[in-house]
Design an enzyme around this catalytic site. Structure first.
Site, mmCIF file in Angstrom:
data_model
loop_
_atom_site.group_PDB
_atom_site.id
_atom_site.type_symbol
_atom_site.label_atom_id
_atom_site.label_comp_id
_atom_site.label_asym_id
_atom_site.label_seq_id
_atom_site.Cartn_x
_atom_site.Cartn_y
_atom_site.Cartn_z
ATOM 1 N N HIS A 84 0.855 -1.189 0.000
ATOM 2 C CA HIS A 84 0.000 0.000 0.000
ATOM 3 C C HIS A 84 0.896 1.247 0.000
ATOM 4 C CE1 HIS A 84 -3.788 -2.092 0.481
ATOM 5 N NE2 HIS A 84 -3.295 -2.788 1.489
ATOM 6 N N HIS A 89 -0.403 -6.712 -5.229
ATOM 7 C CA HIS A 89 -0.513 -7.939 -4.443
ATOM 8 C C HIS A 89 0.125 -9.079 -5.231
ATOM 9 C CE1 HIS A 89 -2.830 -11.778 -4.438
ATOM 10 N NE2 HIS A 89 -2.532 -11.744 -3.153
ATOM 11 N N ASN A 100 1.142 -13.550 -4.625
ATOM 12 C CA ASN A 100 1.382 -14.701 -3.770
ATOM 13 C C ASN A 100 1.691 -15.926 -4.612
ATOM 14 O OD1 ASN A 100 -1.000 -16.835 -3.656
ATOM 15 N ND2 ASN A 100 -1.951 -14.821 -3.867
ATOM 16 N N VAL A 101 2.461 -16.819 -4.020
ATOM 17 C CA VAL A 101 2.709 -18.136 -4.602
ATOM 18 C C VAL A 101 2.590 -19.139 -3.467
ATOM 19 C CG1 VAL A 101 4.091 -17.493 -6.619
ATOM 20 C CG2 VAL A 101 5.203 -17.713 -4.403
ATOM 21 N N ARG A 102 2.004 -20.294 -3.741
ATOM 22 C CA ARG A 102 1.694 -21.233 -2.662
ATOM 23 C C ARG A 102 1.705 -22.670 -3.171
ATOM 24 N NH1 ARG A 102 -2.623 -18.295 -4.333
ATOM 25 N NH2 ARG A 102 -4.370 -19.464 -5.215
ATOM 26 N N HIS A 106 1.531 -6.055 -17.676
ATOM 27 C CA HIS A 106 1.056 -7.240 -18.399
ATOM 28 C C HIS A 106 2.128 -7.840 -19.304
ATOM 29 C CE1 HIS A 106 -3.145 -7.741 -17.212
ATOM 30 N NE2 HIS A 106 -3.120 -6.440 -16.973
ATOM 31 N N HIS A 151 -20.602 -7.491 -6.139
ATOM 32 C CA HIS A 151 -21.569 -6.546 -5.583
ATOM 33 C C HIS A 151 -21.331 -5.121 -6.072
ATOM 34 C CE1 HIS A 151 -18.161 -6.517 -2.810
ATOM 35 N NE2 HIS A 151 -18.532 -5.308 -2.416
ATOM 36 N N GLY A 210 -7.711 -21.320 11.516
ATOM 37 C CA GLY A 210 -7.185 -20.778 12.756
ATOM 38 C C GLY A 210 -5.811 -20.170 12.609
ATOM 39 N N ARG A 247 -2.784 -17.184 12.001
ATOM 40 C CA ARG A 247 -2.398 -16.014 12.788
ATOM 41 C C ARG A 247 -3.103 -14.783 12.241
ATOM 42 N NH1 ARG A 247 2.065 -12.093 12.716
ATOM 43 N NH2 ARG A 247 2.559 -11.494 14.859
#
Length: 309
Positions: free
Chosen positions: A100, A110, A112-114, A149, A179, A262, A264
């Site tokens: 930010h 943003h 992420n890699v997972r 891109h 929405h 659950g 953090r």
């Protein structure tokens, strides 16, 4: 198809190096603040390290998280598309980041890699990779979106001619606020449940996406960080940050997964901006820069075909 056996250890080694390289690059761009590092453990198994930079010269808040967690039962968010894995235990590891910036002309971003492994009867039952990156500008420049891109396509091209188009389209559909009837920003890449290429190629693709983030984002931040702005731009930035909050709390799979398992809380909600505002029935002035964000950028577009700059 590759016969290389899946290796969580190899993925974790890469993720640690990725977290280090991204935090170092962002500290260089900011030039004023450093990341605070918090190592944490999860009672159900595993843990991670959260790195947060606050009140920098360029970045109002930036967070880069590593996690490696285990659990006795996959949550509903992970088995919705895979009902055969209901009741399986799991192991999950990844790096996730949200930036930010302070200047409204520097986009939020943003990435992420997972990597997930589902376990049944003590044996791996399934594994898959996911991730991507997306850009959320407030006062966008077409040349910045084009650069973003192009970097995304360059990461995808070695893996097949349709990979960029497929994952760019998935990003447009995923980062969409139903929405509001608008995309969260100017898009990028999103992929999930990737295992059909085999482990070696799938892991290589995850690394390509992770490694592409800094070359995609840093030149934009460097170019726009000193752009003059006033209260009008700052107020609009804070208003539009509200969309980021809405998406992450209502739709984001990572947020939902973390809450259902659950995780953090401080790390899960690190993605939220430090300051934000909502305004009743806001409508931008016709023909304004703010209106152009809505008309020209908050919708799916074939950027690389439409923009030739």
């Amino acid at each position: 198809m590759s016969t290389t056996e899946p290796s969580t250890a190899a993925v974790i080694t890469y993720l640690h190096s990725l977290q280090d390289s991204i935090t170092s690059a962002l500290e260089r761009v900011d030039g004023g603040a450093s990341f605070r590092r918090d190592t944490w453990e999860r009672p159900e198994g595993g843990g991670g390290e959260s790195r947060v930079l606050r009140e920098g010269k360029v970045f109002e808040q930036a967070g880069v998280n590593f996690s490696h967690v285990m659990g006795g039962r996959l949550p509903a968010s992970a088995t919705a598309q895979r009902p055969e894995l209901a009741g399986a235990s799991f192991e999950a590891t990844g790096v996730s980041l949200v930036i930010h910036p302070r200047n409204p002309y520097v986009p939020t971003s943003h990435a992420n890699v997972r990597y997930f492994v589902a376990i049944k009867d003590g044996q791996p039952a399934a594994w898959w990779f996911g991730g991507g990156f997306d850009l959320t500008p407030y006062y966008p420049f077409e040349e910045d979106v084009l650069h973003w891109h192009r970097a995304a396509k360059a990461a995808c091209d070695p893996f097949g001619p349709h990979v960029y188009a497929n994952y760019k389209d998935w990003c447009d559909k995923y980062f969409y606020l139903k929405h509001r009837g608008e995309t969260r920003g100017a898009g990028g890449l999103f992929f999930d449940d990737l295992n059909e290429w085999g482990f070696e190629k799938s892991f290589a693709f995850m690394r390509a996406v992770g490694d592409a983030y800094i070359p995609a984002y840093v030149p934009i931040a460097e170019k726009r960080k000193d752009t003059p702005y006033g209260e009008r731009e700052r107020s609009f930035q804070l208003y539009r940050r509200g969309r980021y909050v809405e998406f992450n709390l209502v739709y984001d799979r990572g947020t939902i997964f973390g809450l259902q398992t659950g995780g953090r809380i401080e790390s899960i909600l690190m993605s939220l901006p430090p300051l934000v505002r909502w305004e009743y029935d806001y409508k931008p002035e016709p023909g304004s820069q703010e209106a152009r964000l809505y008309t020209d950028f908050l919708r799916p577009r074939d950027w690389l075909s439409e923009l030739k700059g």
